[in-house]
Write a protein that holds these residues in place. Structure first.
Motif, short mmCIF file in Angstrom:
data_model
loop_
_atom_site.label_atom_id
_atom_site.label_comp_id
_atom_site.label_asym_id
_atom_site.label_seq_id
_atom_site.Cartn_x
_atom_site.Cartn_y
_atom_site.Cartn_z
N HIS A 110 -27.08 -15.80 173.29
CA HIS A 110 -27.09 -15.03 174.30
C HIS A 110 -25.94 -13.98 173.97
CE1 HIS A 110 -29.51 -17.61 176.53
NE2 HIS A 110 -28.59 -18.72 176.20
N SER A 111 -26.15 -12.87 174.55
CA SER A 111 -25.15 -11.63 174.56
C SER A 111 -24.71 -11.59 175.79
CB SER A 111 -25.90 -10.29 174.00
OG SER A 111 -26.77 -9.94 174.98
N VAL A 112 -23.32 -11.32 175.81
CA VAL A 112 -22.55 -11.46 177.12
C VAL A 112 -21.77 -9.85 177.15
CG1 VAL A 112 -20.64 -12.45 178.60
CG2 VAL A 112 -22.08 -13.76 177.23
N THR A 113 -21.69 -9.30 178.38
CA THR A 113 -21.06 -8.28 178.64
C THR A 113 -20.09 -8.31 179.84
OG1 THR A 113 -22.87 -6.66 177.82
CG2 THR A 113 -20.83 -5.64 179.15
N LEU A 114 -18.76 -8.39 179.60
CA LEU A 114 -17.84 -8.47 180.75
C LEU A 114 -17.15 -6.96 181.00
CD1 LEU A 114 -15.91 -11.28 179.39
CD2 LEU A 114 -17.70 -11.54 180.80
N LYS A 115 -16.92 -6.94 182.35
CA LYS A 115 -16.56 -5.73 182.70
C LYS A 115 -15.63 -5.87 184.08
CE LYS A 115 -19.47 -3.13 184.91
NZ LYS A 115 -20.64 -1.94 185.36
N ILE A 116 -14.42 -5.13 183.73
CA ILE A 116 -13.32 -4.93 184.83
C ILE A 116 -14.12 -4.27 186.16
CG2 ILE A 116 -11.18 -4.36 185.54
CD1 ILE A 116 -11.24 -6.63 183.47
N SER A 117 -14.17 -4.83 187.27
CA SER A 117 -14.76 -4.23 188.42
C SER A 117 -13.90 -3.09 188.94
CB SER A 117 -15.01 -5.02 189.35
OG SER A 117 -15.67 -4.59 190.63
N HIS A 118 -14.51 -2.12 189.58
CA HIS A 118 -13.76 -0.96 190.32
C HIS A 118 -13.01 -1.73 191.55
CE1 HIS A 118 -14.43 2.26 187.54
NE2 HIS A 118 -15.68 1.73 187.36
N GLN A 119 -13.72 -2.91 192.01
CA GLN A 119 -13.27 -3.34 193.43
C GLN A 119 -12.35 -4.55 193.15
OE1 GLN A 119 -16.88 -4.69 195.11
NE2 GLN A 119 -17.80 -2.79 195.18
#
Length: 137
Positions: A110-119
């Motif tokens: 599986h490929s995972v993308t994590l991202k810091i939210s703007h909220q």
């Protein structure tokens, strides 16, 4: 780890997050997570991390702190989901925490993308995510 948290996690393993350190997700040597000396962190909304793993589950071993934010994630290009890494107790003390975020993925890579939210939570003092390891298997 059979039946930890009521789930069969046979074959689960710790994937140290430090191997994914980059320009956005920086390496820290501050020893704040028990049993994991180093971790990666990001604090700017939009900071992304991408990696692959083999298995059917994904968990996070991270810290809850007064400046923790919301982490968004997408697995295999799916719709974005989010987890709040902050809670009301973070105002009193920081601590290590473990959270399963996906448990029923098809077995395989599986490929995972994590991202810091703007909220972020209203009372949180920032957008930080500090991750010591991923649980995969």
């Amino acid at each position: 780890l059979p039946y930890l948290f009521g789930r069969d996690l046979h074959g689960a393993r710790k994937l140290p997050a430090v191997q994914f350190a980059d320009e956005s997700w920086k390496l820290s040597h501050v020893h704040s997570l028990p049993h994991i000396p180093d971790y990666i962190y990001a604090c700017r909304p939009g900071d992304k991390l991408e990696f692959t793993f083999d298995g059917s589950i994904l968990g996070l071993y991270y810290t809850v702190e007064k400046d923790s934010g919301i982490l968004e994630y997408s697995i295999d290009g799916s719709d974005w989901k989010s987890v709040d890494l902050w809670d009301e107790y973070a105002l009193l003390f920081g601590r290590a925490h473990f959270l399963m975020i996906e448990e029923l993925l098809p077995k395989g890579e599986h490929s995972v993308t994590l991202k810091i939210s703007h909220q972020k939570a209203e009372k949180s003092e920032g957008y930080y995510a500090r991750i010591g390891a991923f649980c995969v298997g």
